[in-house]
Design an enzyme around this catalytic site. Structure first.
Site, short mmCIF file in Angstrom:
data_model
loop_
_atom_site.label_atom_id
_atom_site.label_comp_id
_atom_site.label_asym_id
_atom_site.label_seq_id
_atom_site.Cartn_x
_atom_site.Cartn_y
_atom_site.Cartn_z
N ARG A 25 27.34 73.58 7.17
CA ARG A 25 28.44 72.62 7.05
C ARG A 25 29.58 73.25 6.27
O ARG A 25 29.77 73.00 5.07
CB ARG A 25 27.93 71.33 6.42
CG ARG A 25 27.07 70.56 7.42
CD ARG A 25 26.89 69.11 7.07
NE ARG A 25 26.52 68.36 8.27
CZ ARG A 25 26.17 67.09 8.26
NH1 ARG A 25 26.16 66.41 7.13
NH2 ARG A 25 25.85 66.48 9.38
N GLN A 53 32.91 72.99 11.66
CA GLN A 53 32.91 71.54 11.87
C GLN A 53 32.90 71.17 13.35
O GLN A 53 32.22 70.23 13.76
CB GLN A 53 34.12 70.91 11.18
CG GLN A 53 33.98 70.83 9.67
CD GLN A 53 35.17 70.19 9.01
OE1 GLN A 53 36.26 70.13 9.58
NE2 GLN A 53 35.00 69.71 7.80
N TYR A 56 24.43 67.44 2.21
CA TYR A 56 23.30 66.56 2.49
C TYR A 56 22.79 65.93 1.19
O TYR A 56 22.97 66.46 0.11
CB TYR A 56 22.15 67.33 3.14
CG TYR A 56 22.46 67.85 4.52
CD1 TYR A 56 22.36 67.02 5.63
CD2 TYR A 56 22.84 69.17 4.72
CE1 TYR A 56 22.63 67.49 6.90
CE2 TYR A 56 23.12 69.66 5.99
CZ TYR A 56 23.00 68.81 7.07
OH TYR A 56 23.28 69.29 8.33
#
Length: 374
Positions: A121, A126, A229
């Site tokens: 990420r 993206q 996350y």
């Protein structure tokens, strides 16, 4: 360079890993594209549309024959890939932690397996992130599924016969799916609140017009893991969160849970006792049901009733919006491969940062550090 777009074999999988749009783009890069007949049928894409885009359409054997790159939504059965080029790349969502035996079989078959859900990420990746693109629509669909099961209206309605109160919707877990769920529930007219273990999401919740429900005064708890996350929380936090949620959840009509921790079972957010505190006719949608579930008593693939509350546990929610999720998934794959396309070699050449992150197998071995460490 031959790219094969395979028909999904997993039960209930309606998505497809390529669309006529991405077929045209791959051909423009210099590749040839073969599509297995019927691959797009459940995503509202006819074989003729692929042919018109320049792809060859045939049976699985013809599609695989000499293929260098195999595109899928879910990982294909290794035994079904006969005829592909030696060392062919498999690019798909491969569920590496949940289906390790299949990963080992890819290694044994000499394939280079690239797990798109391991995409880091980072800013430049993206547009390649399948988890984000699919979760976005899952969050939207979760609210529609809740509305379909809820036997009342979402918005406040003032009528000559009296006023209908707005539904109260609580979203637990504010990642991509949760943010879209908040936005969709707000658009339908619900009163929305939300919570997350990551302190940074409070501002995001409030920016969408929802009320943030957060544990206060628990020192040192941020909840942010690597790559944005969530991570596992302390016992102190869990106790404080359970007390806060218990008092809040009893007042809610709709609850949507979205919390996942990569490589681990989904965290339990709602207990049976908390379900019992809710009003009869309330609805809970558990988007994490296939990873063990956030809700006690949720059953994958079923809508169950506990204490008068419906618990919705649909499998593979992105597949329930197959046309749109296929379009986004296919663009993720194209964005990924095209970003590394070497015109001289007429093939993608991955760099270390992204290549090492997503590559599971190479040269007959499992090479991914996350898998080897698990």
């Amino acid at each position: 360079m031959k790219i094969a777009i395979l028909k999904e074999q997993a039960a209930g999988e309606r998505r497809v890993a390529g669309t006529p749009e991405t077929v045209k783009k791959f051909i423009a890069l210099g590749a040839s594209v073969a599509v297995e007949a019927g691959a797009g049928a459940t995503a509202s894409i006819a074989d003729d549309a692929y042919a018109a885009a320049g792809a060859s359409v045939g049976d699985r054997a013809a599609t695989l024959a000499g293929a260098d790159i195999l595109l899928g939504v879910q990982g294909p059965d290794p035994a079904s890939l006969g005829g592909a080029a030696a060392g062919a790349c498999i690019v798909a969502g491969l569920n590496p932690f949940g289906d390790r035996a299949r990963v080992d079989a890819y290694a044994a078959g000499g394939y280079e397996a690239l797990a798109m859900e391991f995409m880091p990420r980072i800013t430049r990746a993206q547009s390649m992130d399948i988890l984000s693109s699919q979760s976005n629509l899952s969050g939207y669909k979760a609210v529609l599924d809740a509305a379909a099961e809820y036997d009342r209206a979402f918005p406040m309605m003032m009528t000559a016969a009296g006023t209908v109160s707005a539904a109260k919707c609580f979203v637990m877990g504010v990642g991509v799916a949760g943010l879209q769920a908040i936005a969709t529930a707000r658009r339908l007219g619900a009163q929305v609140s939300a919570t997350d273990v990551r302190a940074a999401t409070k501002e995001q919740i409030e920016s969408l017009g929802a009320k943030a429900i957060f544990v206060e005064k628990v020192a040192g708890i941020e909840g942010e893991g690597t790559g944005g996350y969530a991570t596992e929380m302390s016992d102190e936090y869990k106790a404080a969160q359970a007390e806060l949620v218990s008092s809040h959840i009893a007042k809610q009509d709709i609850v949507i849970t979205t919390a996942l921790i990569p490589g681990r079972p989904a965290p339990r957010l709602i207990s049976d006792a908390q379900i019992a505190s809710m009003k009869p006719g309330s609805v809970i949608v558990d988007l994490a049901v296939e990873q063990g579930g956030n809700v006690e008593g949720a059953v994958a693939g079923e809508v169950v009733v506990r204490h008068g509350v419906k618990i919705v546990g649909h499998r593979n929610v992105p597949s329930r919006l197959a046309a749109d999720t296929s379009a986004l998934f296919s663009r993720n794959l194209y964005n990924f491969l095209s970003a590394f396309w070497d015109k001289d070699k007429n093939a993608p050449v991955l760099d270390e940062e992204i290549g090492n992150a997503i590559r599971l197998t190479q040269g007959g071995k499992v090479v991914n550090e996350r898998l080897l460490a698990s």
